[in-house]
Design an enzyme around this catalytic site. Sequence first.
Site, short mmCIF file in Angstrom:
data_model
loop_
_atom_site.label_atom_id
_atom_site.label_comp_id
_atom_site.label_asym_id
_atom_site.label_seq_id
_atom_site.Cartn_x
_atom_site.Cartn_y
_atom_site.Cartn_z
N ASN A 19 0.84 -1.21 0.00
CA ASN A 19 0.00 0.00 0.00
C ASN A 19 0.87 1.25 0.00
O ASN A 19 0.56 2.22 -0.70
CB ASN A 19 -0.94 -0.01 1.21
CG ASN A 19 -2.15 -0.87 0.97
OD1 ASN A 19 -3.07 -0.48 0.27
ND2 ASN A 19 -2.14 -2.07 1.53
N MET A 95 0.45 -3.19 12.20
CA MET A 95 -0.26 -4.23 12.95
C MET A 95 -0.06 -4.05 14.45
O MET A 95 0.49 -4.92 15.15
CB MET A 95 0.21 -5.61 12.48
CG MET A 95 0.07 -5.82 10.98
SD MET A 95 -1.57 -5.45 10.33
CE MET A 95 -2.34 -7.03 10.60
N ILE A 97 -2.18 -2.46 18.03
CA ILE A 97 -3.33 -1.81 18.65
C ILE A 97 -2.81 -0.53 19.31
O ILE A 97 -1.82 -0.56 20.03
CB ILE A 97 -3.99 -2.75 19.68
CG1 ILE A 97 -4.62 -3.92 18.91
CG2 ILE A 97 -5.03 -2.02 20.51
CD1 ILE A 97 -5.20 -5.00 19.80
N ASN A 112 -6.92 4.36 8.38
CA ASN A 112 -6.48 2.97 8.37
C ASN A 112 -7.15 2.26 7.19
O ASN A 112 -8.21 2.68 6.73
CB ASN A 112 -6.90 2.28 9.67
CG ASN A 112 -6.40 0.85 9.75
OD1 ASN A 112 -5.28 0.54 9.33
ND2 ASN A 112 -7.23 -0.04 10.28
N HIS A 114 -8.48 -1.60 6.26
CA HIS A 114 -8.74 -2.88 6.91
C HIS A 114 -9.39 -3.82 5.90
O HIS A 114 -10.39 -3.46 5.26
CB HIS A 114 -9.65 -2.70 8.12
CG HIS A 114 -9.95 -3.99 8.80
ND1 HIS A 114 -9.04 -4.63 9.62
CD2 HIS A 114 -11.04 -4.80 8.74
CE1 HIS A 114 -9.57 -5.77 10.03
NE2 HIS A 114 -10.77 -5.90 9.52
N THR A 146 -10.50 5.47 15.30
CA THR A 146 -11.04 5.86 16.60
C THR A 146 -10.57 4.84 17.64
O THR A 146 -9.89 3.87 17.29
CB THR A 146 -12.58 5.90 16.57
OG1 THR A 146 -13.05 4.62 16.16
CG2 THR A 146 -13.11 6.98 15.65
N GLU A 148 -11.95 2.43 19.26
CA GLU A 148 -12.33 1.03 19.18
C GLU A 148 -11.69 0.41 17.94
O GLU A 148 -11.76 1.00 16.85
CB GLU A 148 -13.85 0.93 19.07
CG GLU A 148 -14.44 -0.14 19.95
CD GLU A 148 -15.94 -0.15 19.77
OE1 GLU A 148 -16.45 -1.22 19.42
OE2 GLU A 148 -16.56 0.91 19.92
N LEU A 149 -11.13 -0.77 18.10
CA LEU A 149 -10.37 -1.40 17.01
C LEU A 149 -11.23 -1.56 15.75
O LEU A 149 -12.32 -2.11 15.80
CB LEU A 149 -9.87 -2.78 17.47
CG LEU A 149 -9.06 -3.57 16.45
CD1 LEU A 149 -7.70 -2.93 16.23
CD2 LEU A 149 -8.93 -5.02 16.88
C1 GAR Z 1 -3.21 -4.94 3.95
O1 GAR Z 1 -3.95 -6.00 3.38
C2 GAR Z 1 -4.05 -4.19 4.96
O2 GAR Z 1 -5.40 -4.15 4.61
C3 GAR Z 1 -3.83 -5.03 6.20
O3 GAR Z 1 -2.47 -5.36 6.15
C4 GAR Z 1 -2.08 -5.50 4.80
C5 GAR Z 1 -0.78 -4.75 4.60
O4 GAR Z 1 -0.27 -4.98 3.32
N1 GAR Z 1 -4.15 -4.29 7.38
C6 GAR Z 1 -4.74 -4.84 8.44
O5 GAR Z 1 -5.04 -6.00 8.51
C7 GAR Z 1 -5.01 -3.86 9.58
N2 GAR Z 1 -5.91 -4.43 10.52
P1 GAR Z 1 0.96 -4.15 2.77
O6 GAR Z 1 2.04 -4.16 3.85
O7 GAR Z 1 1.40 -4.88 1.56
O8 GAR Z 1 0.49 -2.77 2.46
#
Ligand code: GAR
Length: 223
Positions: A19, A95, A97, A112, A114, A146, A148-149
């Site tokens: 990302n 990753m 909290i 974020n 998700h 916010t 809450e996760l």
């Molecule tokens: C992505 O799929 C993102 O949606 C997820 O981690 C991955 C990171 O990929 N995020 C979560 O699960 C947050 N709860 P990347 O390092 O290749 O961007």
Amino acid sequence: MPRSTPLPIVVLISGSGTNLQAIIDQIQGGQLNAEIKAVISNRPGVKGLQRAKAAGIPARVLDHSQYDSRESFDEALEQLIDSYQPELVILAGFMRILTAPLVEHYQCRMLNIHPSLLPDFRGLNTHQRALDAGRELHGVSVHFVTNELDSGPVVLQAVIEVNGDDTADTLAERIHQQEHIIYPMVIGWFADGRLSCNNNQAILDGQLITTPPKWINQQLRMD
Ligand code: GAR
């Protein structure tokens, strides 16, 4: 209104950083009016740090295992982020909290991504959980952070169909492709002054987002 100077952002990562790469690519291609002031990883040696360095962006490691509490790590993180004076903080596969003081400090200034259609499947293993639940549609959500996760106001969701032969890996791959489109899009809305938030609600073009816009089959649906 489009800004005259690029939106200063800091991107937080924990891993591969695809990302992050999508955001870098859109900035370099002139499609996103932002500047990444720093990339911060809570894990040393991850690929996202190499991506930042390759793009000439300061790549910083703040290793959470070196801190004896979540609070002390988050205090150090806040100081490090603020030293770059971002207007927006981007969690891109970060990753961790976050503690309440950190989240409150960046209220309406932290996004974020998700990998689920929130409010479904907060937390981990979202693709397998969508399969186990027999979902025909799955997706990914960009939201303000916010306390809450995985629960802050959703700004945009990409939706994909689940095929009979999908596995968690094939879903993850297709979801990633969508993430790389919708995350830069939302950052662009913020950079252009179209997106804000107030009282736990996201506002786009002056309207409260009650039903989040959807990105489906390469089209934006606002209904
Ligand atoms: C992505 O799929 C993102 O949606 C997820 O981690 C991955 C990171 O990929 N995020 C979560 O699960 C947050 N709860 P990347 O390092 O290749 O961007």
